[in-house]
Design a protein around this motif. Sequence first.
Motif, PDB file in Angstrom:
ATOM      1  N   GLU A  40      20.523  14.898  71.186  1.00  0.00           N
ATOM      2  CA  GLU A  40      20.619  13.601  71.964  1.00  0.00           C
ATOM      3  C   GLU A  40      21.036  14.123  73.286  1.00  0.00           C
ATOM      4  OE1 GLU A  40      22.814  11.744  69.419  1.00  0.00           O
ATOM      5  OE2 GLU A  40      21.565  11.350  68.072  1.00  0.00           O
ATOM      6  N   GLY A  41      20.598  15.525  73.399  1.00  0.00           N
ATOM      7  CA  GLY A  41      21.304  16.085  75.027  1.00  0.00           C
ATOM      8  C   GLY A  41      22.518  16.155  75.452  1.00  0.00           C
ATOM      9  N   TYR A  42      23.429  16.837  73.961  1.00  0.00           N
ATOM     10  CA  TYR A  42      24.555  16.722  73.608  1.00  0.00           C
ATOM     11  C   TYR A  42      24.438  18.752  73.965  1.00  0.00           C
ATOM     12  CZ  TYR A  42      26.394  12.610  73.668  1.00  0.00           C
ATOM     13  OH  TYR A  42      27.024  11.115  74.066  1.00  0.00           O
ATOM     14  N   THR A  43      23.973  19.670  75.163  1.00  0.00           N
ATOM     15  CA  THR A  43      23.370  20.697  74.837  1.00  0.00           C
ATOM     16  C   THR A  43      24.348  21.814  75.587  1.00  0.00           C
ATOM     17  OG1 THR A  43      22.297  20.344  77.494  1.00  0.00           O
ATOM     18  CG2 THR A  43      20.673  20.260  74.950  1.00  0.00           C
ATOM     19  N   HIS A  44      25.330  21.216  76.439  1.00  0.00           N
ATOM     20  CA  HIS A  44      26.296  22.099  76.825  1.00  0.00           C
ATOM     21  C   HIS A  44      27.382  22.554  75.598  1.00  0.00           C
ATOM     22  CE1 HIS A  44      24.564  22.024  80.776  1.00  0.00           C
ATOM     23  NE2 HIS A  44      24.805  20.281  80.643  1.00  0.00           N
ATOM     24  N   SER A  45      27.863  24.098  75.857  1.00  0.00           N
ATOM     25  CA  SER A  45      28.934  23.818  75.508  1.00  0.00           C
ATOM     26  C   SER A  45      30.228  24.427  76.044  1.00  0.00           C
ATOM     27  CB  SER A  45      28.763  25.529  74.259  1.00  0.00           C
ATOM     28  OG  SER A  45      28.093  25.326  73.538  1.00  0.00           O
ATOM     29  N   PHE A  46      30.963  23.399  75.378  1.00  0.00           N
ATOM     30  CA  PHE A  46      32.489  23.547  76.554  1.00  0.00           C
ATOM     31  C   PHE A  46      33.875  24.982  75.900  1.00  0.00           C
ATOM     32  CE2 PHE A  46      30.180  19.245  77.634  1.00  0.00           C
ATOM     33  CZ  PHE A  46      30.821  19.262  79.373  1.00  0.00           C
ATOM     34  N   VAL A  47      34.696  24.617  76.605  1.00  0.00           N
ATOM     35  CA  VAL A  47      35.633  25.844  76.517  1.00  0.00           C
ATOM     36  C   VAL A  47      36.330  25.541  77.182  1.00  0.00           C
ATOM     37  CG1 VAL A  47      34.360  28.033  76.179  1.00  0.00           C
ATOM     38  CG2 VAL A  47      35.029  27.668  78.088  1.00  0.00           C
ATOM     39  N   MET A  48      37.362  25.782  77.086  1.00  0.00           N
ATOM     40  CA  MET A  48      38.864  25.058  77.384  1.00  0.00           C
ATOM     41  C   MET A  48      39.695  26.919  78.520  1.00  0.00           C
ATOM     42  SD  MET A  48      41.052  22.736  77.548  1.00  0.00           S
ATOM     43  CE  MET A  48      43.239  22.818  78.901  1.00  0.00           C
ATOM     44  N   GLU A  49      40.029  26.358  79.803  1.00  0.00           N
ATOM     45  CA  GLU A  49      40.155  27.345  80.281  1.00  0.00           C
ATOM     46  C   GLU A  49      40.765  27.192  82.059  1.00  0.00           C
ATOM     47  OE1 GLU A  49      37.299  29.834  83.869  1.00  0.00           O
ATOM     48  OE2 GLU A  49      37.131  30.566  80.946  1.00  0.00           O
ATOM     49  N   SER A  50      42.359  27.788  82.228  1.00  0.00           N
ATOM     50  CA  SER A  50      42.944  26.736  82.842  1.00  0.00           C
ATOM     51  C   SER A  50      42.981  25.546  83.220  1.00  0.00           C
ATOM     52  CB  SER A  50      42.531  27.527  83.732  1.00  0.00           C
ATOM     53  OG  SER A  50      42.513  29.242  84.609  1.00  0.00           O
ATOM     54  N   GLY A  51      43.472  24.750  81.693  1.00  0.00           N
ATOM     55  CA  GLY A  51      43.574  23.594  81.757  1.00  0.00           C
ATOM     56  C   GLY A  51      42.710  22.489  81.878  1.00  0.00           C
ATOM     57  N   GLN A  52      41.664  23.353  81.626  1.00  0.00           N
ATOM     58  CA  GLN A  52      40.549  22.030  82.119  1.00  0.00           C
ATOM     59  C   GLN A  52      39.408  22.891  80.960  1.00  0.00           C
ATOM     60  OE1 GLN A  52      39.407  22.939  86.527  1.00  0.00           O
ATOM     61  NE2 GLN A  52      41.121  20.830  86.984  1.00  0.00           N
ATOM     62  N   LEU A  53      38.413  21.724  81.146  1.00  0.00           N
ATOM     63  CA  LEU A  53      37.152  22.273  80.016  1.00  0.00           C
ATOM     64  C   LEU A  53      36.273  22.592  81.159  1.00  0.00           C
ATOM     65  CD1 LEU A  53      36.894  18.975  77.196  1.00  0.00           C
ATOM     66  CD2 LEU A  53      37.883  21.185  77.077  1.00  0.00           C
ATOM     67  N   LYS A  54      35.440  23.663  81.027  1.00  0.00           N
ATOM     68  CA  LYS A  54      34.613  24.452  81.394  1.00  0.00           C
ATOM     69  C   LYS A  54      33.117  24.954  80.440  1.00  0.00           C
ATOM     70  CE  LYS A  54      33.949  28.665  84.564  1.00  0.00           C
ATOM     71  NZ  LYS A  54      34.265  29.805  85.109  1.00  0.00           N
ATOM     72  N   ILE A  55      31.986  24.583  81.761  1.00  0.00           N
ATOM     73  CA  ILE A  55      30.984  24.942  80.538  1.00  0.00           C
ATOM     74  C   ILE A  55      30.614  26.224  80.375  1.00  0.00           C
ATOM     75  CG2 ILE A  55      28.087  24.251  81.044  1.00  0.00           C
ATOM     76  CD1 ILE A  55      29.101  21.480  82.443  1.00  0.00           C
ATOM     77  N   ASP A 113      29.950  13.408  85.879  1.00  0.00           N
ATOM     78  CA  ASP A 113      28.592  13.755  86.448  1.00  0.00           C
ATOM     79  C   ASP A 113      27.950  13.468  85.707  1.00  0.00           C
ATOM     80  OD1 ASP A 113      29.413  15.847  85.338  1.00  0.00           O
ATOM     81  OD2 ASP A 113      29.438  16.995  87.515  1.00  0.00           O
ATOM     82  N   GLY A 114      27.616  13.416  84.241  1.00  0.00           N
ATOM     83  CA  GLY A 114      27.257  13.602  83.469  1.00  0.00           C
ATOM     84  C   GLY A 114      26.330  14.337  82.546  1.00  0.00           C
ATOM     85  N   GLN A 115      26.790  15.567  82.511  1.00  0.00           N
ATOM     86  CA  GLN A 115      26.680  16.281  81.460  1.00  0.00           C
ATOM     87  C   GLN A 115      27.071  16.116  80.153  1.00  0.00           C
ATOM     88  OE1 GLN A 115      25.603  19.564  83.665  1.00  0.00           O
ATOM     89  NE2 GLN A 115      25.209  18.171  84.737  1.00  0.00           N
ATOM     90  N   LYS A 116      26.837  16.526  79.314  1.00  0.00           N
ATOM     91  CA  LYS A 116      26.698  16.369  77.765  1.00  0.00           C
ATOM     92  C   LYS A 116      27.003  17.449  76.651  1.00  0.00           C
ATOM     93  CE  LYS A 116      24.261  13.299  76.632  1.00  0.00           C
ATOM     94  NZ  LYS A 116      23.229  11.974  76.496  1.00  0.00           N
ATOM     95  N   GLY A 117      28.175  17.649  76.259  1.00  0.00           N
ATOM     96  CA  GLY A 117      27.961  19.009  75.603  1.00  0.00           C
ATOM     97  C   GLY A 117      28.646  18.827  74.405  1.00  0.00           C
ATOM     98  N   THR A 118      29.712  19.642  73.879  1.00  0.00           N
ATOM     99  CA  THR A 118      30.062  19.705  72.350  1.00  0.00           C
ATOM    100  C   THR A 118      31.150  20.500  72.426  1.00  0.00           C
ATOM    101  OG1 THR A 118      29.116  21.190  71.588  1.00  0.00           O
ATOM    102  CG2 THR A 118      28.497  18.927  71.280  1.00  0.00           C
ATOM    103  N   ILE A 119      32.853  20.907  71.511  1.00  0.00           N
ATOM    104  CA  ILE A 119      33.348  21.615  71.369  1.00  0.00           C
ATOM    105  C   ILE A 119      34.047  21.707  70.287  1.00  0.00           C
ATOM    106  CG2 ILE A 119      35.092  19.912  72.464  1.00  0.00           C
ATOM    107  CD1 ILE A 119      36.428  23.262  73.745  1.00  0.00           C
ATOM    108  N   LEU A 120      34.346  22.713  69.798  1.00  0.00           N
ATOM    109  CA  LEU A 120      34.405  22.868  68.236  1.00  0.00           C
ATOM    110  C   LEU A 120      36.265  23.251  68.723  1.00  0.00           C
ATOM    111  CD1 LEU A 120      34.520  22.635  65.292  1.00  0.00           C
ATOM    112  CD2 LEU A 120      33.505  24.958  65.357  1.00  0.00           C
ATOM    113  N   VAL A 121      37.014  22.638  67.572  1.00  0.00           N
ATOM    114  CA  VAL A 121      38.931  22.724  67.816  1.00  0.00           C
ATOM    115  C   VAL A 121      38.790  23.062  66.599  1.00  0.00           C
ATOM    116  CG1 VAL A 121      40.851  21.382  68.999  1.00  0.00           C
ATOM    117  CG2 VAL A 121      38.387  21.059  70.453  1.00  0.00           C
ATOM    118  N   PRO A 122      40.030  23.900  66.888  1.00  0.00           N
ATOM    119  CA  PRO A 122      40.626  24.551  65.482  1.00  0.00           C
ATOM    120  C   PRO A 122      41.644  23.635  64.782  1.00  0.00           C
ATOM    121  CG  PRO A 122      40.871  26.510  66.723  1.00  0.00           C
ATOM    122  CD  PRO A 122      39.768  24.891  67.503  1.00  0.00           C
ATOM    123  N   TYR A 123      41.877  22.914  63.842  1.00  0.00           N
ATOM    124  CA  TYR A 123      43.026  22.178  63.857  1.00  0.00           C
ATOM    125  C   TYR A 123      43.797  22.209  63.017  1.00  0.00           C
ATOM    126  CZ  TYR A 123      44.141  17.184  61.692  1.00  0.00           C
ATOM    127  OH  TYR A 123      44.997  16.118  61.616  1.00  0.00           O
ATOM    128  N   GLY A 124      44.834  21.649  62.993  1.00  0.00           N
ATOM    129  CA  GLY A 124      45.736  22.583  61.542  1.00  0.00           C
ATOM    130  C   GLY A 124      46.874  23.442  62.495  1.00  0.00           C
TER     131      GLY A 124
END
Length: 105
Positions: A19-34, A73-84
């Motif tokens: 469905e177009g969510y092709t980027h992977s995001f990570v947390m870096e320096s307090g921001q989400l980064k592709i 700016d129209g970028q779409k992706g996912t991020i998997l975050v540990p829970y607990g």
Amino acid sequence: MKVPETKHETDRIRVLESEGYTHSFVMESGQLKICGSENSYTDEQVTIVSQARYEGMSNPSDASILYAIETNDGQKGTILVPYGPTADTDMVEFLKNVVKNTDSE
């Protein structure tokens, strides 16, 4: 956005990618980064459009949340975050401030 229920994160990621969510995001320096890009975003520049919680197959305390993210700016992706107990507190704080436009599951 309504994404079909899946048993595993990877199955849901494949659906989101189709469905177009092709980027992977990570947390870096307090921001989400592709990943693999210089593009980074503050909490005001992203929207959570879908989220789903998963528990580990062999260990239910091994939980995570998969987020589908859209940027201003129209970028779409996912991020998997540990829970607990293993959650990244910086990521949790960041996501608390993000606008949510979700179909949570």
